[in-house]
Motif scaffolding. Structure first.
Motif, PDB file in Angstrom:
ATOM      1  N   THR A   2      38.615  40.578  34.306  1.00  0.00           N
ATOM      2  CA  THR A   2      37.288  40.389  34.903  1.00  0.00           C
ATOM      3  C   THR A   2      36.297  39.903  33.847  1.00  0.00           C
ATOM      4  O   THR A   2      36.201  40.478  32.764  1.00  0.00           O
ATOM      5  N   ARG A   4      32.765  39.574  32.195  1.00  0.00           N
ATOM      6  CA  ARG A   4      31.547  40.384  32.163  1.00  0.00           C
ATOM      7  C   ARG A   4      30.336  39.447  32.173  1.00  0.00           C
ATOM      8  O   ARG A   4      30.185  38.628  31.266  1.00  0.00           O
ATOM      9  N   TYR A  33      27.777  36.957  41.911  1.00  0.00           N
ATOM     10  CA  TYR A  33      28.615  37.772  41.015  1.00  0.00           C
ATOM     11  C   TYR A  33      29.217  38.963  41.755  1.00  0.00           C
ATOM     12  O   TYR A  33      30.355  39.367  41.499  1.00  0.00           O
ATOM     13  N   ASP A  37      35.631  37.494  43.254  1.00  0.00           N
ATOM     14  CA  ASP A  37      36.654  38.164  42.450  1.00  0.00           C
ATOM     15  C   ASP A  37      36.593  37.634  41.019  1.00  0.00           C
ATOM     16  O   ASP A  37      36.249  36.474  40.786  1.00  0.00           O
ATOM     17  N   GLY A  38      36.959  38.498  40.081  1.00  0.00           N
ATOM     18  CA  GLY A  38      37.109  38.049  38.691  1.00  0.00           C
ATOM     19  C   GLY A  38      35.823  38.067  37.897  1.00  0.00           C
ATOM     20  O   GLY A  38      35.797  37.592  36.754  1.00  0.00           O
ATOM     21  N   LEU A  39      34.744  38.579  38.488  1.00  0.00           N
ATOM     22  CA  LEU A  39      33.453  38.629  37.800  1.00  0.00           C
ATOM     23  C   LEU A  39      32.788  39.967  38.111  1.00  0.00           C
ATOM     24  O   LEU A  39      32.950  40.490  39.214  1.00  0.00           O
ATOM     25  N   ALA A  40      32.017  40.488  37.161  1.00  0.00           N
ATOM     26  CA  ALA A  40      31.226  41.699  37.431  1.00  0.00           C
ATOM     27  C   ALA A  40      29.926  41.602  36.655  1.00  0.00           C
ATOM     28  O   ALA A  40      29.923  41.246  35.472  1.00  0.00           O
ATOM     29  N   ARG A 292      33.236  30.372  36.777  1.00  0.00           N
ATOM     30  CA  ARG A 292      34.420  31.216  36.523  1.00  0.00           C
ATOM     31  C   ARG A 292      35.654  30.349  36.268  1.00  0.00           C
ATOM     32  O   ARG A 292      36.404  30.565  35.305  1.00  0.00           O
TER      33      ARG A 292
END
Ligand SMILES: NC(=O)c1ccc[n+]([C@@H]2O[C@H](COP(=O)([O-])OP(=O)(O)OC[C@H]3O[C@@H](n4cnc5c(N)ncnc54)[C@H](O)[C@@H]3O)[C@@H](O)[C@H]2O)c1
Length: 329
Positions: A2, A4, A33, A37-40, A292
């Motif tokens: 993930t 950041r 965000y 998916d794949g980001l936080a 992303r």
């Protein structure tokens, strides 16, 4: 893994548009965000701490950190990607600061890139030296409905383009660059042909003139200014020998016309609207997904800092034609 993410500027496009019940889809950086998916979202910064906290609570990861000062956020939080959604005059400084973060892998910056061509050039050098993707949110480029318009122009589906006209308001650099970028993306490199003062008010020192541009093909593009005190108006009308496309309502709606035999007059051809499509839905979702994918898969940025610098160059060149040139020319 993930990524950041950090957000600088928690205003309307930072997160507030996401709370507007009239807006459909993902319309803010924070919303994107949270949705992808794949980001936080791990950190947000805004001098308005209450707004920043609300943004973090609604869209951040459970351990999302909140800062008043972006410099403190950048110095104390490990971030892979950063969104910059602060006011226009802060973009260059915030991008410059972000590019100093050693482990940073990508940036999504709100438009405009900067307010002068000189600053834009030095940012391009910094970006090249860092070697990470920096995307600029000229939002229409990220949307498939606008990509389809570009394809119809390039493939010849619309025939030979006879004329392009449009409207914008609120300053050439602030909003005009949206139109200039769209036009440059659709029709290739442009030159400023003629500039006239208009009735439309400037956006601060950012003038809002009427502009005529020329493409390498000889095509002239007529951009008219509209005063934002009356209402918001952003349109592009593309007239080709085989059809016509109207980008309306800021790009929210796109009307397509084709040539058919007239039902009214024997022997005549006329334009008939055959579809209206939604043009901007989820634009920020697509922009953040592109960021992303640029970081994790090497996908090409759909709108690069170089693209943004070219739109800004046209805006500054046009402003320099005016008797009292606005700053940045
Ligand atoms: N791409 C698009 O279609 C689109 C649409 C709207 C806005 N924008 C751009 O996004 C940017 C923000 O616009 P907005 O409408 O959200 O404005 P806004 O005024 O609602 O939000 C700006 C936010 O930045 C914060 N801010 C001010 N100084 C700051 C600092 N030093 N550090 C961090 N944050 C700071 C403000 O407190 C505010 O919350 C502008 O540059 C605008 O041009 C782009």
């Amino acid at each position: 893994m993930t990524l950041r993410a950090g957000l600088i500027g928690c205003g309307r496009i930072g997160f507030g548009f996401q709370q507007d019940v009239q807006r459909v889809g993902i319309a803010s950086h924070a919303g994107a965000y949270a949705a992808l998916d794949g980001l936080a979202l791990q950190a947000v910064a805004d001098p308005d701490l209450a707004t920043a906290k609300r943004c973090a609570t609604l869209f951040g990861a459970p351990d999302c950190r909140v800062f008043r000062d972006p410099a403190e956020m950048l110095a104390t939080t490990e971030l892979d990607v950063i969104s910059i959604a602060s006011p226009d005059e802060l973009h260059a400084g915030h991008l410059d600061e972000s590019l100093k973060v050693p482990q940073l892998r990508g940036v999504l910056l709100e438009k405009p890139l900067a307010l002068s061509t000189g600053v834009a050039e030095s940012l391009l050098s910094r970006i090249a030296a860092c070697g990470i993707p920096v995307l600029v949110n000229y939002s229409r480029r990220f949307c498939s409905a606008h990509q389809a318009v570009r394809q119809a122009i390039i493939s010849g589906e619309l025939g030979e383009i006879r004329t392009v006209t449009g409207f914008y308001g609120k300053g050439l650099r602030h909003n005009g660059t949206h139109w200039l970028d769209l036009a440059r993306w659709f029709f290739g490199e442009l030159a400023v042909h003629e500039v006239r003062q208009s009735h439309a008010r400037p956006f601060g020192v950012d003038a809002t003139p009427d502009v005529i541009l020329s493409a390498a093909s000889g095509l002239l593009l007529h951009l008219h200014a509209a005063d934002d005190r009356d209402y918001t108006l952003f349109e592009m009308d593309i007239v080709g020998t085989h059809g016509r496309v109207r980008v309306l309502d800021g790009g929210l709606n796109i009307e397509w016309y084709r040539v058919e035999a007239s039902p009214y007059f024997s022997g005549y051809q006329q334009l008939v609207r055959w579809q209206t499509v939604s043009g901007l839905r989820d634009s920020l979702l697509h922009a953040v997904a592109n960021l992303r994918d640029a970081v994790t898969q090497g996908a090409a940025p759909l709108c690069s800092a170089d693209d943004a610098a070219q739109a800004l160059r046209l805006a500054c060149q046009a402003a320099a034609y005016l008797p009292v040139a606005s700053e940045g020319a």
